[in-house]
Write a protein that holds these residues in place. Structure first.
Motif: not given
Length: 186
Positions: A149-178
């Motif tokens: 459960q802890q690993a899953r939470r950490e994974y989800d947190t990392r994923l969310q952080t990466m998605l937020q970073d991508l959104q900030k870096d790309g400036g786009a509201d939508v991150v490509p599905a690929s």
């Protein structure tokens, strides 16, 4: 005239109901009687088996007594088959042999008691070990689940952080599905 006939019909119906009730009670009593007869038969068979067992034990004991009497009578007969007196030395020898047998039996009994006690201790230790292993297994399973459960939470947190970073870096509201699929694979 109809009133008496109605009364007769009621009486007949009442008697028929009582007859059916009595028939039902008779059936129930017969069933109970059969069960009791079966129980009695089983008890009688068990008693017969016990009596046969006791008779076998009695026969065995009587054979042992007869054998002992025969050996004693043979030992105490002279050449003519007449009883003779036993000398003090012979009596002492017989007593010595019996005492030796008693000592051997007591030693065997003591040895078996010690062995039984050791087996009880071993059984107790094994039971305790099994209990400890079961507790350790349960704890291991709960720890495994907690770590998962802890690993899953950490994974989800990392994923969310990466998605937020991508959104900030790309400036786009939508991150490509690929790109999301690639991140999830990581």
């Amino acid at each position: 005239q109809q009133a008496p006939s109605a009364e007769l019909e009621v009486t007949v119906a009442s008697l028929q109901a009582k007859r059916e009730e009595v028939a039902n009670q008779k059936t129930k009593v017969e069933v109970k009687l059969q069960a009791v007869e079966l129980d009695v038969s089983a008890c009688l068979r068990e008693l017969d088996e016990r009596i046969e067992g006791l008779q076998d034990e009695l026969d065995f004991a009587e054979a042992g007594i007869a054998k002992t009497k025969e050996s004693l009578s043979v030992a105490n007969l002279d050449a003519n088959g007449e009883a003779r007196e036993m000398s003090a030395e012979e009596a002492q020898e017989i007593m010595r042999r019996y005492v030796q047998k008693i000592v051997k039996l007591k030693a065997l009994h003591h040895h078996r008691e010690k062995r039984f006690a050791a087996m009880e201790v071993q059984l107790h230790d094994r039971s305790r070990q099994v209990e400890e292993l079961q507790q350790a297994l349960a704890k291991s399973e709960s720890d495994k689940e907690l770590h998962g459960q802890q690993a899953r939470r950490e994974y989800d947190t990392r994923l969310q952080t990466m998605l937020q970073d991508l959104q900030k870096d790309g400036g786009a509201d939508v991150v490509p599905a690929s790109r999301v699929e690639n991140l999830e694979k990581e």
